[in-house]
Design an enzyme around this catalytic site. Structure first.
Site, PDB file in Angstrom:
ATOM      1  CG  ASN A 191      -2.654 -32.069  -6.967  1.00 45.42           C
ATOM      2  OD1 ASN A 191      -2.908 -31.630  -8.004  1.00 45.42           O
ATOM      3  ND2 ASN A 191      -1.517 -33.166  -6.833  1.00 45.42           N
ATOM      4  NE  ARG A 192      -3.475 -24.094  -5.765  1.00 48.41           N
ATOM      5  CZ  ARG A 192      -4.048 -23.087  -4.911  1.00 48.41           C
ATOM      6  NH1 ARG A 192      -4.851 -22.393  -5.709  1.00 48.41           N
ATOM      7  NH2 ARG A 192      -3.791 -22.950  -3.827  1.00 48.41           N
ATOM      8  CB  ALA A 193      -1.391 -29.254 -10.287  1.00 49.18           C
ATOM      9  CD  GLU A 194      -3.626 -35.192  -9.035  1.00 48.04           C
ATOM     10  OE1 GLU A 194      -2.776 -35.913  -8.910  1.00 48.04           O
ATOM     11  OE2 GLU A 194      -4.486 -34.911  -8.124  1.00 48.04           O
ATOM     12  CG  ASP A 260      -0.836 -42.498  -1.663  1.00 56.98           C
ATOM     13  OD1 ASP A 260      -1.594 -42.169  -2.532  1.00 56.98           O
ATOM     14  OD2 ASP A 260       0.410 -42.868  -1.877  1.00 56.98           O
TER      15      ASP A 260
END
Length: 463
Positions: A191-194, A260
Site C-alpha cells: 500500500n502507499r504507506a508501506e 488480503d
C-alpha cells in the site's frame, strides 16, 4: 478450479462486539458491554479464505502455536475446506492472536498476542520441503508476509526462485523496509504507506508514484509492480507509463483484510489470463465488497458481479476522466456514437480505433440525446447497459456519457491526439476536429448496423 498455494503468517482474529455508554470508575477508559463474540481467520489464512470464497482450491502453509487457539484455528480452516497439510506446530511460540474491541460498530482498541522471532532451521526446512512438493501441481503462489517470523529473507527468495523455475505466478504482499526480499516476484502489492516506508519516497505525485514503481521493476526485478492507494484505487505501470485503476465508490465500514482480498482476487484474475488492468478492476470490485462489511469479510463472485454491474471502473464522468488522464503521456484516441444494440461492426470499428493509439476513450450519447436524434422509440438499450457493454470490451479504456447532441464540449476538454469518425463523414465537417491533433475517418464493416438488426427483428416477429 485453480489451485493456489498460500504461504505466510497465520493470525487468529478475535472480536468482542458490544456497546459502550460509560467510563470506568477505575480509570478514564470506556466500559464495553459485550453482546457478541466472533472468531475469524486472519493474515495468510484470510487470503486463503478469500480464495475459497472465489471458488479456488487452496493449500495453506504456515505455523501455529501448540495451544488452544492453534487447534481452533486448524479446525476453522478445515471447516472452510482449506488444505492444512502444510501447517506446522511450533511449541516455542503462541498462535498469533489479534483481539479487536468493537463498540457501536467502531473499533476502539486492538490487543495483540504474538511472537515475531524467526522460525528455527528445522521448521524453515519443512516449509520449504512442502513448497517444493506442491509447486508442480499448483497454478500460482501467494506469499502473505505480516512480518511475524515465517517469511524470512532466505526462505522467501528460495520460494520465489522455485516458483520462477517452474513458471508459476508468484505474488507477494510485502512488509518491512527491505524489498530485495521479494526480488524477481511476479507481482507485489504494497500500500502507499508501506511503499513510502520501503523506498523513503513520498508518493504525493504522479511523478513519484511512477518513480517508485520503476524502482520496483528495475531494481527489484518485479515483473508487475503496483501500489494500492485506498480510495484512489490501484496504480501500476503499463508500457512504462503510470496507469491508475480507480476504486469503486462505496461506503467504507472497515478496511480490515482488504489487502488480503486484493491479492487473492488479483491472483485468480491473472491466472484466468486477464490483463493487469482488468485484474485490478476486478480486485477493486472485490475490495469494495469487503470494506462495506465489518471484520475480515469475504467477497463472493456474485457480490463482485453485482458491484461490476452497478458501475464499471472504465465508466467515468468527464471531470474524473480528465483527472485520470492528466499526467498521461500516451496517445489518446477519441470516438463517439450511440452504440445501441452493440454488434460486430461496432466491436471491429473500436478495435481499429484503439490500434491508432494507446488509450481509447468512447463518448456515448445519453438516452435523452438519442431520443432527440432518432425519435422516442430509441434507444433500444439503456445508456447504463450500453456503457457497461462498451466498458467490457478490452479495446475500450474509458467511456464517457454526454447529454448533448454532439460531444463538442467533451472533445474540447479532452483534446485527443486522434479523433476517429466513420468514413460517412467524408467531405463533411467533423465536429470537434479543431480540438484534435489529427482526424481519422474509418470504414465501418459492411453488413452490420443497428437499424438493420431492428428491421430484421421486426420482420421475424411479423412472420
Amino acid at each position: 478450479m485453480k489451485k493456489i498455494l498460500v504461504i505466510g503468517d497465520l493470525i487468529a482474529d478475535y472480536y468482542l462486539w458490544g456497546k459502550s455508554e460509560r467510563l470506568s470508575p477505575e480509570a478514564p477508559v470506556p466500559v464495553l458491554e459485550v453482546k457478541k463474540e466472533s472468531k475469524n481467520l486472519g493474515g495468510a489464512a484470510n487470503v486463503a479464505n478469500n480464495l475459497i470464497s472465489l471458488k479456488a482450491k487452496v493449500f495453506l502453509c504456515g505455523v501455529v502455536g501448540d495451544d488452544l487457539e492453534g487447534k481452533h484455528f486448524i479446525s476453522a480452516l478445515k471447516a472452510r475446506e482449506i488444505d492444512t497439510s502444510g501447517i506446522l506446530t511450533d511449541k516455542t511460540r503462541c498462535t498469533t492472536l489479534k483481539t479487536r474491541i468493537i463498540a457501536q460498530n467502531q473499533q476502539i482498541v486492538r490487543v495483540d498476542k504474538e511472537i515475531k522471532d524467526p522460525l528455527n532451521a528445522d521448521l524453515r526446512k519443512k516449509l520449504l520441503d512442502f513448497f517444493t512438493e506442491k509447486i508442480q501441481e499448483i497454478d500460482g503462489v501467494i506469499l502473505s508476509d505480516y512480518n511475524k517470523g515465517v517469511l524470512d529473507f532466505e526462505l522467501t527468495q528460495k520460494m520465489i526462485t522455485l516458483a520462477n523455475q517452474h513458471h508459476k505466478l508468484i505474488l507477494c504482499d510485502p512488509k518491512g523496509k527491505d524489498y530485495s526480499k521479494y526480488s524477481h516476484a511476479s507481482l507485489i502489492t504494497p500500500n502507499r504507506a508501506e511503499l513510502e516506508h520501503a523506498l523513503h519516497l513520498k508518493l504525493d505525485s504522479h511523478a513519484n508514484l511512477s518513480k517508485a514503481l520503476q524502482i520496483l521493476k528495475e531494481t527489484y526485478q518485479i515483473a508487475m509492480p503496483l501500489v494500492t492507494l485506498s480510495e484512489q484505487g490501484i496504480a501500476f505501470l503499463e508500457k512504462g507509463e503510470l496507469v491508475n485503476c480507480p476504486t469503486i465508490a462505496k461506503e467504507v465500514y472497515d478496511v480490515t483484510g482488504a489487502g488480503d482480498t486484493v491479492i487473492a482476487s488479483l491472483t485468480l484474475s491473472l491466472l484466468e489470463s486477464m490483463s493487469l488492468k482488468d485484474a485490478c478492476e476486478f480486485a477493486n470490485a472485490a475490495a469494495a465488497v469487503v470494506v462495506g462489511k465489518m471484520g475480515s469479510a469475504l467477497a463472493s463472485l456474485e457480490e463482485i458481479a453485482l458491484i461490476l454491474n452497478q458501475t464499471h471502473p472504465k465508466i467515468l464522468p468527464l471531470e474524473k476522466l480528465l483527472e485520470t488522464l492528466e499526467h498521461h503521456q500516451q496517445k489518446i484516441v477519441f470516438t463517439n456514437g450511440c452504440f445501441d444494440l452493440l454488434h460486430k461492426g461496432h466491436a471491429s470499428y473500436l478495435q481499429k480505433a484503439k490500434a491508432l493509439g494507446d488509450i481509447l476513450v468512447v463518448g456515448l450519447n445519453s438516452d435523452n440525446s438519442i431520443k432527440r436524434l432518432k425519435g422516442n422509440k430509441r434507444p433500444i438499450v439503456s445508456e447504463k447497459d450500453r456503457a457497461f457493454l462498451l466498458a467490457s470490451l478490452s479495446c475500450v479504456d474509458y467511456v464517457v456519457v454526454f447529454e448533448e447532441d454532439a460531444p463538442i464540449k467533451l472533445i474540447q476538454a479532452l483534446k485527443p491526439d486522434i479523433l476517429v469518425k466513420g468514413a460517412d463523414y467524408l467531405n463533411k465537417e467533423v465536429i470537434g476536429s479543431e480540438f484534435a491533433k489529427e482526424t481519422h475517418l474509418m470504414e465501418f464493416e459492411e453488413g452490420y448496423s443497428t437499424s438493420a438488426i431492428i428491421e430484421k427483428i421486426k420482420r421475424t416477429h411479423n412472420d
